[in-house]
Design a protein around this motif. Structure first.
Motif, PDB file in Angstrom:
ATOM      1  N   LYS A 225     -44.715 119.874 158.764  1.00  0.00           N
ATOM      2  CA  LYS A 225     -44.411 118.451 158.847  1.00  0.00           C
ATOM      3  C   LYS A 225     -43.137 118.228 159.664  1.00  0.00           C
ATOM      4  N   ASN A 226     -43.057 117.077 160.297  1.00  0.00           N
ATOM      5  CA  ASN A 226     -41.859 116.724 161.046  1.00  0.00           C
ATOM      6  C   ASN A 226     -41.354 115.378 160.547  1.00  0.00           C
ATOM      7  N   PRO A 227     -40.210 115.361 159.852  1.00  0.00           N
ATOM      8  CA  PRO A 227     -39.680 114.101 159.323  1.00  0.00           C
ATOM      9  C   PRO A 227     -39.259 113.121 160.424  1.00  0.00           C
ATOM     10  N   LEU A 228     -39.163 113.629 161.666  1.00  0.00           N
ATOM     11  CA  LEU A 228     -38.742 112.782 162.783  1.00  0.00           C
ATOM     12  C   LEU A 228     -39.927 112.253 163.589  1.00  0.00           C
ATOM     13  N   LEU A 229     -41.131 112.372 163.041  1.00  0.00           N
ATOM     14  CA  LEU A 229     -42.344 112.012 163.783  1.00  0.00           C
ATOM     15  C   LEU A 229     -42.268 110.606 164.373  1.00  0.00           C
ATOM     16  N   LYS A 230     -41.948 109.616 163.562  1.00  0.00           N
ATOM     17  CA  LYS A 230     -41.930 108.233 164.048  1.00  0.00           C
ATOM     18  C   LYS A 230     -40.894 108.042 165.145  1.00  0.00           C
ATOM     19  N   ALA A 231     -39.727 108.644 164.969  1.00  0.00           N
ATOM     20  CA  ALA A 231     -38.666 108.503 165.972  1.00  0.00           C
ATOM     21  C   ALA A 231     -39.063 109.162 167.290  1.00  0.00           C
ATOM     22  N   VAL A 232     -39.718 110.310 167.201  1.00  0.00           N
ATOM     23  CA  VAL A 232     -40.153 111.011 168.416  1.00  0.00           C
ATOM     24  C   VAL A 232     -41.191 110.176 169.163  1.00  0.00           C
ATOM     25  N   LYS A 233     -42.158 109.635 168.444  1.00  0.00           N
ATOM     26  CA  LYS A 233     -43.207 108.829 169.083  1.00  0.00           C
ATOM     27  C   LYS A 233     -42.616 107.576 169.741  1.00  0.00           C
ATOM     28  N   LYS A 234     -41.567 107.029 169.138  1.00  0.00           N
ATOM     29  CA  LYS A 234     -40.953 105.812 169.673  1.00  0.00           C
ATOM     30  C   LYS A 234     -40.047 106.093 170.857  1.00  0.00           C
ATOM     31  N   ASN A 235     -39.222 107.150 170.761  1.00  0.00           N
ATOM     32  CA  ASN A 235     -38.191 107.392 171.766  1.00  0.00           C
ATOM     33  C   ASN A 235     -38.608 108.336 172.892  1.00  0.00           C
ATOM     34  N   PHE A 236     -39.591 109.196 172.620  1.00  0.00           N
ATOM     35  CA  PHE A 236     -40.015 110.163 173.636  1.00  0.00           C
ATOM     36  C   PHE A 236     -41.505 109.984 173.945  1.00  0.00           C
ATOM     37  N   LYS A 237     -41.902 108.773 174.291  1.00  0.00           N
ATOM     38  CA  LYS A 237     -43.326 108.480 174.489  1.00  0.00           C
ATOM     39  C   LYS A 237     -43.965 109.366 175.552  1.00  0.00           C
ATOM     40  N   GLY A 238     -43.262 109.527 176.674  1.00  0.00           N
ATOM     41  CA  GLY A 238     -43.804 110.341 177.761  1.00  0.00           C
ATOM     42  C   GLY A 238     -44.009 111.788 177.342  1.00  0.00           C
ATOM     43  N   SER A 239     -43.029 112.331 176.672  1.00  0.00           N
ATOM     44  CA  SER A 239     -43.115 113.729 176.228  1.00  0.00           C
ATOM     45  C   SER A 239     -44.184 113.894 175.151  1.00  0.00           C
ATOM     46  N   PHE A 240     -44.327 112.856 174.294  1.00  0.00           N
ATOM     47  CA  PHE A 240     -45.355 112.922 173.257  1.00  0.00           C
ATOM     48  C   PHE A 240     -46.746 112.889 173.876  1.00  0.00           C
ATOM     49  N   ASN A 241     -46.916 112.117 174.934  1.00  0.00           N
ATOM     50  CA  ASN A 241     -48.211 112.074 175.621  1.00  0.00           C
ATOM     51  C   ASN A 241     -48.547 113.426 176.257  1.00  0.00           C
ATOM     52  N   ILE A 242     -47.522 114.108 176.794  1.00  0.00           N
ATOM     53  CA  ILE A 242     -47.744 115.449 177.353  1.00  0.00           C
ATOM     54  C   ILE A 242     -48.105 116.417 176.234  1.00  0.00           C
ATOM     55  N   ALA A 243     -47.434 116.268 175.099  1.00  0.00           N
ATOM     56  CA  ALA A 243     -47.739 117.122 173.943  1.00  0.00           C
ATOM     57  C   ALA A 243     -49.199 116.939 173.512  1.00  0.00           C
ATOM     58  N   LYS A 244     -49.700 115.712 173.604  1.00  0.00           N
ATOM     59  CA  LYS A 244     -51.100 115.456 173.252  1.00  0.00           C
ATOM     60  C   LYS A 244     -52.037 116.186 174.213  1.00  0.00           C
ATOM     61  N   LYS A 245     -51.643 116.299 175.477  1.00  0.00           N
ATOM     62  CA  LYS A 245     -52.443 117.047 176.455  1.00  0.00           C
ATOM     63  C   LYS A 245     -52.483 118.530 176.076  1.00  0.00           C
ATOM     64  N   LEU A 246     -51.345 119.038 175.616  1.00  0.00           N
ATOM     65  CA  LEU A 246     -51.310 120.436 175.155  1.00  0.00           C
ATOM     66  C   LEU A 246     -52.193 120.590 173.914  1.00  0.00           C
ATOM     67  N   GLY A 247     -52.153 119.580 173.047  1.00  0.00           N
ATOM     68  CA  GLY A 247     -53.007 119.608 171.861  1.00  0.00           C
ATOM     69  C   GLY A 247     -54.479 119.623 172.234  1.00  0.00           C
ATOM     70  N   ASP A 248     -54.837 118.871 173.270  1.00  0.00           N
ATOM     71  CA  ASP A 248     -56.231 118.856 173.746  1.00  0.00           C
ATOM     72  C   ASP A 248     -56.640 120.230 174.261  1.00  0.00           C
ATOM     73  N   TYR A 249     -55.702 120.881 174.961  1.00  0.00           N
ATOM     74  CA  TYR A 249     -55.976 122.218 175.509  1.00  0.00           C
ATOM     75  C   TYR A 249     -56.188 123.221 174.378  1.00  0.00           C
ATOM     76  N   ILE A 250     -55.317 123.183 173.371  1.00  0.00           N
ATOM     77  CA  ILE A 250     -55.441 124.096 172.225  1.00  0.00           C
ATOM     78  C   ILE A 250     -56.753 123.839 171.483  1.00  0.00           C
ATOM     79  N   GLU A 251     -57.103 122.556 171.321  1.00  0.00           N
ATOM     80  CA  GLU A 251     -58.352 122.227 170.630  1.00  0.00           C
ATOM     81  C   GLU A 251     -59.561 122.764 171.403  1.00  0.00           C
ATOM     82  N   GLU A 252     -59.490 122.668 172.739  1.00  0.00           N
ATOM     83  CA  GLU A 252     -60.587 123.167 173.569  1.00  0.00           C
ATOM     84  C   GLU A 252     -60.743 124.679 173.426  1.00  0.00           C
ATOM     85  N   LYS A 253     -59.617 125.398 173.403  1.00  0.00           N
ATOM     86  CA  LYS A 253     -59.655 126.865 173.376  1.00  0.00           C
ATOM     87  C   LYS A 253     -59.853 127.447 171.980  1.00  0.00           C
TER      88      LYS A 253
END
Length: 278
Positions: A225-253
């Motif tokens: 768990k990450n207690p900073l989840l909401k803050a990260v999604k709000k303040n680092f939107k671009g980086s969070f979107n890239i992280a989602k791309k990495l998540g898609d890659y991991i899910e595919e593999k």
């Protein structure tokens, strides 16, 4: 223990059978194999190391391998395995005898034909497996000193992967898979940020190590768990979107979907890369 010699590999190494356990093993010790022949008993006071084979098929493959390759390669690999065992103070997978001997022999054959050895994962290996890499450099030096062959640093990276696999009792294919996936995820980050990541940067080192743990957690389904989840999604939107791309890659593999808490930790590492790359 009651060992009977199956085959003498060199003056210091023999293949033997522990008749009390009905298991084959590699035995090492100074002068252990000197003037010995098949069927003789092993002098137990000379045994310094015992590596059991719990898979009879694996033992037969190793025995066959030692029949068809240069005995010096078997001897040098045995010396390297003994060094690894001494330094890590942990049990090694029996597979290292077959896998590393075969690998070193194949490498020497390639070098004799003047074929290049390139390791695309070298930077990641240095960061992910520093202990194993340091041992691999020692192995590289042993091969060069004993056999008079110049071994490229890329090859040390491959040896490090074999050492890691033996330490965690995993197949080399799993180590290669994780390392390849981390390299691919690094490229995804570079492409989406339009930067070339400095692989000597401490933030890259932290990212690579974190990615390895993410893959291990994904395999086990044991997420954090990450207690900073909401803050990260709000303040680092671009980086969070890239992280989602990495998540898609991991899910595919791996056929595993990363929860947002895991993605947010990835986003924090990506944000550090972003801030130091522009």
């Amino acid at each position: 223990m009651a060992f009977k010699i199956i085959k003498v590999l060199n003056n210091n190494t023999v293949l033997a059978k522990d008749e009390t356990k009905d298991k084959e093993a590699v035995l090492m010790g100074k002068g252990l194999g000197f003037s010995k022949v098949q069927g003789q008993r092993v002098e137990e006071d000379k045994i310094e190391k015992v590596f059991y084979f719990y898979d009879k098929k694996e033992f037969r493959q190793y025995e066959e391998l030692t029949e068809r390759i240069d005995r010096k390669v078997v001897e040098v690999t045995g010396e390297i395995i003994s060094l690894i065992s001494e330094e890590i103070k942990e049990p090694l997978s029996e597979h290292i005898h077959l896998a590393l001997t075969d690998h070193i022999n194949f490498t020497l054959e390639r070098l004799s034909l003047n074929l290049d050895i390139k390791n695309p994962f070298l930077d990641e290996i240095r960061i992910l497996y520093p202990k194993e890499y340091a041992l691999a450099i020692k192995a590289k030096n042993i091969i060069e000193e004993r056999l008079g062959v110049c071994i490229p640093e890329d090859e040390a990276g491959f040896i490090a992967m074999h050492i890691h696999a033996a330490m965690v009792n995993a197949k080399i294919s799993k180590t290669v898979k994780y390392t390849h996936m981390i390299e691919e995820m690094t490229k995804i980050i570079e492409n989406l940020l339009n930067v070339k990541i400095n692989k000597d940067d401490i933030n890259y080192g932290r990212l690579v190590v974190h990615l390895r743990f993410v893959l291990e957690r994904a395999e086990k389904g044991n997420f954090i768990k990450n207690p900073l989840l909401k803050a990260v999604k709000k303040n680092f939107k671009g980086s969070f979107n890239i992280a989602k791309k990495l998540g898609d890659y991991i899910e595919e593999k791996m056929k595993v979907k990363l929860p947002e808490d895991e993605l947010s930790y990835l986003a924090m590492h990506i944000q550090r890369i972003k801030e130091t790359s522009f």
